[in-house]
Design a protein around this motif. Sequence first.
Motif, PDB file in Angstrom:
ATOM      1  N   UNK A  15     -25.955 -10.113  -2.101  1.00 58.19           N
ATOM      2  CA  UNK A  15     -24.588 -10.525  -1.817  1.00 58.19           C
ATOM      3  C   UNK A  15     -24.094 -10.111  -0.447  1.00 58.19           C
ATOM      4  N   UNK A  16     -24.850  -9.277   0.229  1.00 59.19           N
ATOM      5  CA  UNK A  16     -24.456  -8.797   1.548  1.00 59.19           C
ATOM      6  C   UNK A  16     -24.786  -9.774   2.661  1.00 59.19           C
ATOM      7  N   UNK A  17     -24.524  -9.329   3.894  1.00 62.30           N
ATOM      8  CA  UNK A  17     -24.720 -10.173   5.072  1.00 62.30           C
ATOM      9  C   UNK A  17     -25.472  -9.422   6.158  1.00 62.30           C
ATOM     10  N   UNK A  18     -26.178 -10.192   6.965  1.00 64.75           N
ATOM     11  CA  UNK A  18     -26.833  -9.675   8.153  1.00 64.75           C
ATOM     12  C   UNK A  18     -26.745 -10.745   9.235  1.00 64.75           C
ATOM     13  N   UNK A  19     -26.775 -10.304  10.473  1.00 70.18           N
ATOM     14  CA  UNK A  19     -26.809 -11.230  11.597  1.00 70.18           C
ATOM     15  C   UNK A  19     -28.023 -10.904  12.459  1.00 70.18           C
ATOM     16  N   UNK A  20     -28.947 -11.838  12.523  1.00 64.98           N
ATOM     17  CA  UNK A  20     -30.123 -11.673  13.368  1.00 64.98           C
ATOM     18  C   UNK A  20     -29.853 -12.257  14.750  1.00 64.98           C
ATOM     19  N   UNK A  21     -30.441 -11.620  15.754  1.00 63.87           N
ATOM     20  CA  UNK A  21     -30.352 -12.115  17.122  1.00 63.87           C
ATOM     21  C   UNK A  21     -31.753 -12.301  17.679  1.00 63.87           C
ATOM     22  N   UNK A  22     -31.896 -13.238  18.583  1.00 61.29           N
ATOM     23  CA  UNK A  22     -33.169 -13.490  19.258  1.00 61.29           C
ATOM     24  C   UNK A  22     -32.871 -13.652  20.736  1.00 61.29           C
ATOM     25  N   UNK A  23     -33.332 -12.695  21.522  1.00 61.01           N
ATOM     26  CA  UNK A  23     -33.096 -12.713  22.963  1.00 61.01           C
ATOM     27  C   UNK A  23     -34.347 -13.197  23.671  1.00 61.01           C
ATOM     28  N   UNK A  24     -34.173 -14.226  24.488  1.00 60.51           N
ATOM     29  CA  UNK A  24     -35.285 -14.764  25.265  1.00 60.51           C
ATOM     30  C   UNK A  24     -35.279 -14.174  26.667  1.00 60.51           C
ATOM     31  N   UNK A  25     -36.449 -13.887  27.170  1.00 55.92           N
ATOM     32  CA  UNK A  25     -36.577 -13.382  28.533  1.00 55.92           C
ATOM     33  C   UNK A  25     -37.787 -14.024  29.188  1.00 55.92           C
ATOM     34  N   UNK A  26     -37.836 -13.957  30.497  1.00 55.50           N
ATOM     35  CA  UNK A  26     -38.968 -14.516  31.225  1.00 55.50           C
ATOM     36  C   UNK A  26     -38.783 -15.966  31.608  1.00 55.50           C
ATOM     37  N   UNK A  27     -37.967 -16.674  30.863  1.00 58.48           N
ATOM     38  CA  UNK A  27     -37.622 -18.052  31.167  1.00 58.48           C
ATOM     39  C   UNK A  27     -36.437 -18.438  30.301  1.00 58.48           C
ATOM     40  N   UNK A  28     -35.808 -19.541  30.639  1.00 57.99           N
ATOM     41  CA  UNK A  28     -34.701 -20.017  29.826  1.00 57.99           C
ATOM     42  C   UNK A  28     -35.196 -21.070  28.839  1.00 57.99           C
ATOM     43  N   UNK A  29     -34.612 -21.068  27.650  1.00 56.16           N
ATOM     44  CA  UNK A  29     -34.930 -22.073  26.641  1.00 56.16           C
ATOM     45  C   UNK A  29     -33.713 -22.948  26.365  1.00 56.16           C
ATOM     46  N   UNK A  30     -32.831 -23.061  27.332  1.00 59.17           N
ATOM     47  CA  UNK A  30     -31.593 -23.800  27.133  1.00 59.17           C
ATOM     48  C   UNK A  30     -31.827 -25.288  26.886  1.00 59.17           C
ATOM     49  N   UNK A  31     -32.997 -25.804  27.219  1.00 55.67           N
ATOM     50  CA  UNK A  31     -33.318 -27.210  26.998  1.00 55.67           C
ATOM     51  C   UNK A  31     -34.260 -27.420  25.816  1.00 55.67           C
ATOM     52  N   UNK A  32     -34.477 -26.373  25.035  1.00 62.39           N
ATOM     53  CA  UNK A  32     -35.465 -26.412  23.954  1.00 62.39           C
ATOM     54  C   UNK A  32     -34.823 -26.159  22.605  1.00 62.39           C
ATOM     55  N   UNK A  33     -35.365 -26.842  21.604  1.00 60.18           N
ATOM     56  CA  UNK A  33     -34.988 -26.531  20.232  1.00 60.18           C
ATOM     57  C   UNK A  33     -35.454 -25.115  19.894  1.00 60.18           C
ATOM     58  N   UNK A  34     -34.612 -24.386  19.186  1.00 55.22           N
ATOM     59  CA  UNK A  34     -34.942 -23.050  18.720  1.00 55.22           C
ATOM     60  C   UNK A  34     -34.902 -23.030  17.201  1.00 55.22           C
TER      61      UNK A  34
END
Length: 126
Positions: A15-34
């Motif tokens: 019943x609880x909650x969590x928030x996962x994060x994924x940090x990209x480095x080395x290049x940008x993925x702004x044009x890519x599906x994640x």
Amino acid sequence: QAQLVESGGGLVQPGGSLRLSCLASGRTFSSNTMGWFRQAPGKEREFVAGISWSSGSTRYADAVKGRFTISRDNAKNTVYLQMNSLKPEDTAVYYCAADRRMFSGISTIYSAYDYWGQGTQVTVSS
């Protein structure tokens, strides 16, 4: 070299909650599906959620629809997975992934994603 690093996993009660994060480095993925995938012990890696490059489209596995929300902040090179109403069956290692193709649709297939993080453990238990 491109790198994806997940964080935010842990132990949470049902019943609880969590928030996962994924940090990209080395290049940008702004044009890519994640995407987010997960793998429980003894099971195959499965698709959880995906988001298009523009955040205009999202896709979810039936098992998490209505409980999980994927989002991204391209300015921060970060993708998030907000997980609410967690169940014991959500217990798994969660992986962030990036599709190499630019401006593509959201694939649920493991092999469509070329970049992977090391994973973060999520355990749902009382």
